[in-house]
Design an enzyme around this catalytic site. Sequence first.
Site, PDB file in Angstrom:
ATOM      1  CG  ASP A  26     -10.110   9.472   2.067  1.00 42.70           C
ATOM      2  OD1 ASP A  26      -9.891   8.240   2.085  1.00 42.70           O
ATOM      3  OD2 ASP A  26      -9.660  10.232   1.188  1.00 42.70           O
ATOM      4  CG  ASP A  71      -7.119   5.813  -0.107  1.00 43.46           C
ATOM      5  OD1 ASP A  71      -7.991   6.372   0.567  1.00 43.46           O
ATOM      6  OD2 ASP A  71      -6.230   6.436  -0.743  1.00 43.46           O
ATOM      7  CG  HIS A 117      -3.191   7.347  -4.802  1.00 41.48           C
ATOM      8  ND1 HIS A 117      -3.040   6.391  -3.837  1.00 41.48           N
ATOM      9  CD2 HIS A 117      -4.312   8.050  -4.442  1.00 41.48           C
ATOM     10  CE1 HIS A 117      -3.997   6.530  -2.926  1.00 41.48           C
ATOM     11  NE2 HIS A 117      -4.801   7.525  -3.278  1.00 41.48           N
ATOM     12  CG  HIS A 165      -0.037   8.962  -2.681  1.00 38.00           C
ATOM     13  ND1 HIS A 165      -0.304   9.120  -1.345  1.00 38.00           N
ATOM     14  CD2 HIS A 165      -1.157   9.385  -3.326  1.00 38.00           C
ATOM     15  CE1 HIS A 165      -1.522   9.633  -1.193  1.00 38.00           C
ATOM     16  NE2 HIS A 165      -2.065   9.796  -2.375  1.00 38.00           N
ATOM     17  CD  GLU A 225      -8.097  10.051  -3.849  1.00 41.79           C
ATOM     18  OE1 GLU A 225      -8.647  10.695  -2.942  1.00 41.79           O
ATOM     19  OE2 GLU A 225      -7.004   9.486  -3.707  1.00 41.79           O
ATOM     20  CD  GLU A 271      -9.501   7.214  -2.210  1.00 42.27           C
ATOM     21  OE1 GLU A 271      -9.783   7.870  -1.174  1.00 42.27           O
ATOM     22  OE2 GLU A 271      -8.345   7.065  -2.628  1.00 42.27           O
TER      23      GLU A 271
HETATM   24 MN    MN Z   1      -8.532   8.363   0.405  1.00 41.47          MN
HETATM   25 MN    MN Z   2      -6.507   8.078  -2.088  1.00 44.37          MN
END
Ligand code: MN
Ligand code: MN
Length: 303
Positions: free
Chosen positions: A86, A97, A160, A168, A193, A287
Amino acid sequence: MVDEAILDKYRKAGRVCAEAAAFGRTIAKPGTTMLDLGTRIEKFIVDKGVGLSFPVNLSLDDCAAHYSPGIDDKSVLPEKGLLKIDVGTQVDGYIADHAITIDVGSNGGVYQKLIDAAAAALDVVVKNFYTGENVIHIGKLVEETIVKAGFTPIRNLGGHNLEQYNLHGGVFVPNTGSGYPYVLKEGDIFAVEPFSTTGTGYVVDGSTWMIYRFNKRPRHQVNMQVATTLELIRKQFNTLPFSPRWLIGKMPRERIMPTIKELASKDSLQYYPLLMERGKGLVAQMEHTIIVHKDRSEVTTVI
Ligand code: MN
Ligand code: MN
């Protein structure tokens, strides 16, 4: 009002993020150390002139998130395992992200099926993530896709929205059909995700943590000795998460962990516990970061 110059920063962050994860895939083999894998992925990003928005997460098997190699990490990738890579990047605080999951050692079977389920769920999300859609409906699509594949979505993890220097933003995209409604609007930026598991579908906090973040509103004062480090952290990383590894070369190596522990005990740093699947199930995650447009989605985290 959608500012194209800002969207271009999201796009640049996204492209490098996807390249970094793809690079990680090429070197994540049985026997590779977590420390080598993590530092090389992060270096790949910095070498492209892009910032990190959080330390690379390398979470294995029933660890769903938040494992990032420590300063003297000795752990090694096993012959058989499900590794989530990630990755977070940022350009002037505009974040990407992105996560992929790797069947370490190519064992196939349930490992690959879990990955395929999370990937299918993310595909469905990308096809439906445009203006007017409700995040509850998105979550329902994720749940249906993962259940159809024979697995369980993780209910207390999800997507998010992203804001400048804020990972976030406060809107949650569930991995099931229940949660707070929110209708997508043009120019929204979201990380979505889906997580699939063979376990219970809930994560719980583990007893260790490897990722920290500057706390804007600490409850206690810190003494002069550690205040300098706190100021360094604030200047270097703003309010984005960081790894103690990132302080190597900026202060005496042996002082890093004691100082961080002291700052965390004074609430000047927040920390992120490992997130473990409650039933010790295997966990896969996929994600993407997405820009919401009228009647279409734009994935930023592609090469
Ligand atoms: Mn992530
Ligand atoms: Mn994330």
